[in-house]
Structures are given as structure tokens and as C-alpha cells.
Scaffold this motif. Structure first.
Motif, PDB file in Angstrom:
ATOM      1  N   GLY A  33       0.645  -1.321  -0.143  1.00  0.00           N
ATOM      2  CA  GLY A  33       0.065  -0.225  -0.079  1.00  0.00           C
ATOM      3  C   GLY A  33       0.786   1.169  -0.116  1.00  0.00           C
ATOM      4  O   GLY A  33       0.390   2.269  -0.320  1.00  0.00           O
ATOM      5  N   GLU A  34       2.160   1.144   0.170  1.00  0.00           N
ATOM      6  CA  GLU A  34       2.994   2.284   0.279  1.00  0.00           C
ATOM      7  C   GLU A  34       3.210   2.959  -0.824  1.00  0.00           C
ATOM      8  O   GLU A  34       3.444   2.190  -1.952  1.00  0.00           O
ATOM      9  N   THR A  35       3.139   4.194  -0.931  1.00  0.00           N
ATOM     10  CA  THR A  35       3.562   4.869  -2.297  1.00  0.00           C
ATOM     11  C   THR A  35       5.065   5.373  -2.225  1.00  0.00           C
ATOM     12  O   THR A  35       5.593   5.725  -1.000  1.00  0.00           O
ATOM     13  N   PHE A  36       5.608   5.352  -3.364  1.00  0.00           N
ATOM     14  CA  PHE A  36       7.099   5.595  -3.411  1.00  0.00           C
ATOM     15  C   PHE A  36       7.535   6.369  -4.935  1.00  0.00           C
ATOM     16  O   PHE A  36       6.712   6.264  -5.779  1.00  0.00           O
ATOM     17  N   ILE A  37       8.601   7.095  -4.732  1.00  0.00           N
ATOM     18  CA  ILE A  37       9.018   7.422  -6.094  1.00  0.00           C
ATOM     19  C   ILE A  37      10.002   6.611  -6.834  1.00  0.00           C
ATOM     20  O   ILE A  37      11.161   6.133  -6.027  1.00  0.00           O
ATOM     21  N   ALA A  38       9.688   5.959  -7.973  1.00  0.00           N
ATOM     22  CA  ALA A  38      10.598   5.079  -8.569  1.00  0.00           C
ATOM     23  C   ALA A  38      11.959   5.350  -8.863  1.00  0.00           C
ATOM     24  O   ALA A  38      12.778   4.504  -8.423  1.00  0.00           O
ATOM     25  N   ARG A  39      12.092   6.448  -9.082  1.00  0.00           N
ATOM     26  CA  ARG A  39      13.575   6.934  -9.374  1.00  0.00           C
ATOM     27  C   ARG A  39      14.252   6.910  -8.266  1.00  0.00           C
ATOM     28  O   ARG A  39      15.664   6.503  -8.199  1.00  0.00           O
ATOM     29  N   ASP A  40      13.724   7.435  -7.120  1.00  0.00           N
ATOM     30  CA  ASP A  40      14.620   7.256  -5.729  1.00  0.00           C
ATOM     31  C   ASP A  40      14.782   5.998  -5.399  1.00  0.00           C
ATOM     32  O   ASP A  40      16.035   5.473  -4.872  1.00  0.00           O
ATOM     33  N   GLU A  42       0.422   7.953 -11.375  1.00  0.00           N
ATOM     34  CA  GLU A  42       0.474   9.407 -11.931  1.00  0.00           C
ATOM     35  C   GLU A  42      -0.819   9.541 -12.746  1.00  0.00           C
ATOM     36  O   GLU A  42      -1.027   8.384 -13.555  1.00  0.00           O
ATOM     37  N   VAL A  43      -1.417  10.431 -12.774  1.00  0.00           N
ATOM     38  CA  VAL A  43      -2.764  10.582 -13.635  1.00  0.00           C
ATOM     39  C   VAL A  43      -2.495  11.315 -14.835  1.00  0.00           C
ATOM     40  O   VAL A  43      -2.905  10.898 -15.823  1.00  0.00           O
ATOM     41  N   ALA A  44      -1.445  12.303 -14.793  1.00  0.00           N
ATOM     42  CA  ALA A  44      -1.106  12.711 -16.186  1.00  0.00           C
ATOM     43  C   ALA A  44       0.230  12.402 -16.775  1.00  0.00           C
ATOM     44  O   ALA A  44       1.063  11.691 -16.011  1.00  0.00           O
ATOM     45  N   PRO A  45       0.276  12.504 -18.216  1.00  0.00           N
ATOM     46  CA  PRO A  45       1.694  12.111 -18.554  1.00  0.00           C
ATOM     47  C   PRO A  45       2.840  12.774 -17.854  1.00  0.00           C
ATOM     48  O   PRO A  45       2.779  13.988 -17.530  1.00  0.00           O
ATOM     49  N   VAL A  46       3.856  11.950 -17.617  1.00  0.00           N
ATOM     50  CA  VAL A  46       5.039  12.662 -17.176  1.00  0.00           C
ATOM     51  C   VAL A  46       5.979  13.282 -18.090  1.00  0.00           C
ATOM     52  O   VAL A  46       6.413  12.521 -19.246  1.00  0.00           O
ATOM     53  N   ALA A  47       6.507  14.580 -17.928  1.00  0.00           N
ATOM     54  CA  ALA A  47       7.243  15.205 -18.753  1.00  0.00           C
ATOM     55  C   ALA A  47       8.789  14.807 -18.278  1.00  0.00           C
ATOM     56  O   ALA A  47       9.039  15.057 -17.139  1.00  0.00           O
ATOM     57  N   PRO A  48       9.695  14.966 -19.334  1.00  0.00           N
ATOM     58  CA  PRO A  48      10.912  14.951 -18.992  1.00  0.00           C
ATOM     59  C   PRO A  48      11.303  16.297 -18.630  1.00  0.00           C
ATOM     60  O   PRO A  48      11.255  17.341 -19.242  1.00  0.00           O
ATOM     61  N   PRO A  87      12.639  11.888 -15.383  1.00  0.00           N
ATOM     62  CA  PRO A  87      11.070  12.032 -15.420  1.00  0.00           C
ATOM     63  C   PRO A  87      10.947  13.228 -14.350  1.00  0.00           C
ATOM     64  O   PRO A  87      11.508  13.344 -13.154  1.00  0.00           O
ATOM     65  N   GLN A  88       9.980  14.411 -14.678  1.00  0.00           N
ATOM     66  CA  GLN A  88       9.874  15.209 -13.538  1.00  0.00           C
ATOM     67  C   GLN A  88       9.376  15.109 -12.328  1.00  0.00           C
ATOM     68  O   GLN A  88       9.855  15.392 -11.299  1.00  0.00           O
ATOM     69  N   SER A  89       8.273  14.116 -12.257  1.00  0.00           N
ATOM     70  CA  SER A  89       7.877  13.771 -10.963  1.00  0.00           C
ATOM     71  C   SER A  89       8.690  12.667 -10.186  1.00  0.00           C
ATOM     72  O   SER A  89       8.692  12.168  -8.971  1.00  0.00           O
ATOM     73  N   GLY A  90       9.686  12.150 -11.035  1.00  0.00           N
ATOM     74  CA  GLY A  90      10.489  11.059 -10.570  1.00  0.00           C
ATOM     75  C   GLY A  90       9.646   9.519 -10.500  1.00  0.00           C
ATOM     76  O   GLY A  90      10.267   8.452 -10.100  1.00  0.00           O
ATOM     77  N   ILE A  91       8.305   9.453 -11.054  1.00  0.00           N
ATOM     78  CA  ILE A  91       7.479   8.525 -11.199  1.00  0.00           C
ATOM     79  C   ILE A  91       7.001   8.012  -9.877  1.00  0.00           C
ATOM     80  O   ILE A  91       7.522   7.237  -9.371  1.00  0.00           O
ATOM     81  N   LYS A  92       5.644   8.417  -9.644  1.00  0.00           N
ATOM     82  CA  LYS A  92       5.206   8.172  -8.237  1.00  0.00           C
ATOM     83  C   LYS A  92       4.552   6.556  -8.632  1.00  0.00           C
ATOM     84  O   LYS A  92       3.655   6.572  -9.662  1.00  0.00           O
TER      85      LYS A  92
END
Ligand code: HEM
Length: 447
Positions: free
Chosen positions: A133-140, A421-427, A436-441
Motif C-alpha cells: 500500500g506504500e507510495t514511493f518515487i520509482a527514481r529514488d 501518475e494521472v497525467a503524462p510525465v514530462a522529462p 522524469p519530472q515527478s520521479g514517477i510516483k
């Protein structure tokens, strides 16, 4: 026959530098639209540079038989504060080739197989920290995996206290330049002023010093007790000698460890985070790759790396947003002609990986993620070049692809993730890289 004119960007130098730092891909897309696939820019430091993205030009330039290009270490001056003057990236000519001959073997051949198992184990260890259930940032998360791989597999650091200290220092140091604004201290040398421990450059330099001290302590200790059966890259480098019997000095070892860490950990982690984004964004891609992985009788590292669809996903990931937009700068050793354009001797040239990968004639609908294009067609190393080419081609490319595939396979086979991510992720820019701007949630699903 008269030569075709090569256009120069019209915007003032300062504007070009700001735009290419803050919005690098938008800047390049606009350049390609307005000036085509060969143009001069002033966006890199003080030198006017020729940007090329036509595969024919890249082939002509990189073909070793033509002996057109030099890859001088001075052209990489911008990386010097980051990597140190003894880094392979700062060397040229024979010294550069000698260092490459020494550093290359540990990243190829049978060593890779023993690294394979360690890579899968480290991935599992890091993934196990996540709670359902934990949310994380894929890049991190991927950075934690690839940093651990470099420190343990490449450097062979076993002492937990030193591993922890280096990991903390590196993470803090790299975070100083991770935003587009923070990256300006690396890309705009006039901002490199040490105004004390709290100034951006002062903080950056002090952390670098502490990292150097830790790396040197490890090198000195390992020189005392190097074991012949150790397979980590640092042990192999300590034991190896140049062709003339000389071996790497402590300073060369230190700066090259930092180079491998810098060149190898964020690049691979960012690419894996992008791959996870594309896989989980399109359910049919997820199903297809999972089916391929589950078809293996045993998840043997060698077999995983040979899977065609997983390979195609990694290639398409590195195509669409290559983490490194350009190769390192090169300089022409003589005057040449590229498709009717005259290029003078002594011209700085940068093949643009991103613009080559965005060519409609090679990759129809280039903004779409379509791994099948790599199944249906073979691309030459001048059409697909995420790792650059010629005499400075990425030293870690085999290792990077190996890591990408094994980390992705371990995650896909053992965990159920969800893209948050609900919207497309921008570089966007992150230090020297595109990320990726958000780091990919993402989140780990409850099962
Ligand atoms: C997906 C991951 C990676 C990408 C996309 C990437 C990309 C690149 C590119 C574009 C270059 C410049 C090539 C040129 O100028 O022609 C380069 C150079 C280099 N890379 Fe990588 N790289 C990756 C991973 C790694 C890894 C894992 C390592 C080592 C652990 C590594 C070590 C190096 C080194 C040492 C150089 C400099 C080579 C020289 O100066 O001779 N890279 N890389």
C-alpha cells in the motif's frame, strides 16, 4: 559544387544557455524545427559547437577508419569539479586509451555472471523495505538499488559503516544539483564561487572533499589486503597493470571510482524508472513482458538478459528520452564535408542523441513508446546511440543494460506495482541528465 550553408542559432548566447539548461528538450525540438539536423549553437560554455543528428553524418564522424575526430579531455572541462582531474573523462590521446583498456575488462565477460546474482539480491533487499500500500518515487528507489550495486558490486565495499557513510554523502551531494536551478552551478561555471560553507558552491565542494576522503580510505585499506579471488571492479583495478607495467595511482583510482559512480548510478536508475513508467502505463506492454519472463523455467540472469521483448523495452526507453542528450564534445582534426556542408578543422562537434532518436524517418511517431519497433527493425549504432560512440563510447553500456534488465525482471516477477501518475510525465533536467519530472510516483499493491 558550392557548399551548403550551416545555420547559426539567432538567439543571444546567454539566452541559448539559459534555455538549454532549464528546458533542454523543448530547446532542441525547436532548434531541429527551425534549423534542421545540422546547426551551430553557443549553448555550451564559450565555444561555438556544431550539433549533428543525421545518422550519415554521425557515421562519417565516428567511423574510426576516417580518423576525423579527437575527443580531448579538455572538452569535458565542465565535469572536472564533479569528477576530478584524474578521471578517465579528463584524459585524452594515449593516456585515455590506456585507462580505457584497464577499466573496460571488469565490465565484460565472465565477471558479469557473478555480478548478476548480486544485482538480483540487492534489488530484492531494497524492495523488501516497501510496505504493501506504500507510495514511493520509482527514481529514488532505483537510485538506492543502483547506488548499492555500485558501492557493493563495483567498489566491493563490505564494511557497513563505510557503505552507509558514502551512501549518505553521495545522496546529499548529488541532491544539491538535482533540480534544474541547482544544476546551474555545474553548467554555468561563473556561478562556481566558494563563498563559505553555506553558499551553494561552498557546500558542494566541502561534500566532495568528504567523499574523496572516504574513497581514499577505502583504496588505501584495499591495497593492503587485496585478495586474488575478489571479483569487484576496485580489486581488479588495483591488481591490473597498464600495458607498460605501470598501474593506476591512488588519485587515478579515487577519481575513477567517483566517475563510475557518477556515470553509472543515476543514469541507470533514471532509465529503469522510465522503463517502469512505460511498462505500467500500458497494460498490454506489462502483460506481454510478464508473460515472457514467466515463460522462463528458471529466472537465470543470463537467460533474462537474452529475452527479446524485455530487451526491446529497454532499448525503446533509452531511445525516447535518452538520459544523456548529447555525446561528449569532439573536435575535428581536419576539414571535412558532411552531406555538402563544409566543416573546418578544429570545429567542436556534438552528436545529439536525443534529436537522432526523434527522427520521424527512423522512428515513425517518435513521441510514442513502441518497443515493437526494435523487434521489427535493426538499427545501426549511428541511428540508435544512447551510449554515444567512437573513442569515448560509454564504458559501462554492457553493465548498464545487464543491470536494467535484471532489476526490471526482479521487480516484475516478485512485486505487484501500480502507477500513481494521472497525467503524462514530462522529462526535465536533473544535473547533467534528463529525468522524469515527478520521479514517477508508484505504489506497492496489497496482495
Ligand atoms: C543507462 C545507463 C547509461 C547511459 C545511458 C550512459 C550513457 C553514456 C554516454 C552517452 C556517454 C558518452 C559517450 C560519448 O561521448 O560517445 C557515456 C560515457 C561513459 N559512461 Fe556511461 N551510461 C550509462 C551507464 C554507465 C555505467 C553503468 C557506467 C559504469 C559503471 C558508465 C560509465 C561511463 C564512463 C566511464 C564514460 C566515459 C568514457 C570515456 O571517457 O572514455 N556508464 N555514458
Amino acid at each position: 559544387m558550392t557548399n551548403k550553408q550551416i545555420q547559426k542559432l539567432k538567439a543571444p548566447k546567454f539566452i541559448q544557455q539559459i534555455e538549454s539548461t532549464l528546458k533542454p528538450l523543448e530547446f532542441l525540438d525547436r532548434c531541429a524545427k527551425n534549423y534542421g539536423d545540422i546547426f551551430f549553437t553557443n549553448s555550451f560554455g564559450d565555444l561555438e559547437t556544431l550539433v549533428v543528428s543525421h545518422p550519415q553524418d554521425i557515421q562519417e564522424l565516428f567511423n574510426p577508419v576516417n580518423k576525423i575526430l579527437d575527443a580531448p579531455g579538455t572538452a569535458n572541462e565542465i565535469f572536472k569539479p564533479h569528477l576530478g582531474e584524474n578521471s578517465i573523462m579528463m584524459q585524452d590521446g594515449e593516456r585515455h586509451q590506456k585507462q580505457r583498456r584497464l577499466v573496460m575488462p571488469p565490465f565484460h565477460g565472465e565477471q558479469m555472471l557473478s555480478y548478476g546474482r548480486q544485482i538480483c539480491e540487492i534489488t530484492q533487499q531494497v524492495m523488501q523495505h516497501l510496505k504493501p500500500g506504500e507510495t514511493f518515487i520509482a527514481r529514488d528507489l532505483c537510485e538506492e538499488i543502483t547506488m548499492t550495486i555500485i558501492l557493493k558490486v563495483v567498489f566491493g565495499i563490505e564494511q557497513q559503516a563505510r557503505f552507509q557513510k558514502l551512501e549518505n554523502l553521495m545522496t546529499t551531494w548529488l541532491s544539491l544539483t538535482s533540480s534544474p536551478l541547482g544544476a546551474t552551478i555545474l553548467l554555468l561555471p561563473f556561478l562556481q564561487k566558494d563563498l563559505g560553507a553555506w553558499s551553494p558552491w561552498g557546500k558542494y565542494r566541502r561534500l566532495r572533499q568528504q567523499i574523496d576522503e572516504q574513497l581514499m580510505a577505502e583504496i588505501l585499506e584495499r591495497r593492503q589486503k587485496v585478495q586474488l579471488n575478489s571479483r569487484d571492479v576496485l580489486s581488479l583495478l588495483i591488481q591490473a597493470g597498464y600495458d607498460d607495467g605501470e598501474s593506476m595511482t591512488n588519485l587515478e583510482l579515487r577519481d575513477n571510482l567517483l566517475t563510475l559512480l557518477n556515470a553509472g548510478h543515476e543514469t541507470t536508475a533514471t532509465s529503469i524508472a522510465w522503463a517502469l513508467y512505460w511498462i505500467y502505463q500500458q497494460p498490454e506492454i506489462y502483460q506481454k513482458v510478464l508473460h515472457e519472463l514467466q515463460g522462463l523455467d528458471t529466472p537465470d540472469p543470463l537467460k533474462i538478459t537474452q529475452l527479446p521483448y524485455l530487451t526491446a523495452i529497454c532499448q525503446e526507453t533509452l531511445r525516447i528520452y535518452p538520459v544523456s542528450v548529447f555525446t561528449f564534445p569532439r573536435i575535428t582534426l581536419r576539414s571535412i564535408n558532411l552531406r555538402g556542408h563544409h566543416i573546418a578543422s578544429g570545429t567542436y562537434v556534438m552528436p545529439c542523441i536525443y534529436l537522432t532518436h526523434q527522427r520521424e524517418d527512423l522512428y515513425p511517431q517518435p513521441k510514442k513508446f513502441q518497443p515493437e519497433r526494435f523487434i521489427n527493425r535493426k538499427y545501426s549504432s549511428y541511428q540508435f546511440l544512447p551510449f554515444g560512440g567512437g573513442s569515448r563510447q560509454c564504458l559501462g553500456q554492457v553493465f548498464a543494460l545487464f543491470e536494467m534488465k535484471l532489476i526490471l525482471a526482479t521487480i516484475l516477477l516478485n512485486y505487484q506495482l501500480k502507477l500513481e501518475e494521472v497525467a503524462p510525465v514530462a522529462p526535465t533536467r536533473r544535473g547533467f541528465l534528463i529525468s522524469p519530472q515527478s520521479g514517477i510516483k508508484m505504489s506497492l499493491e496489497r496482495v
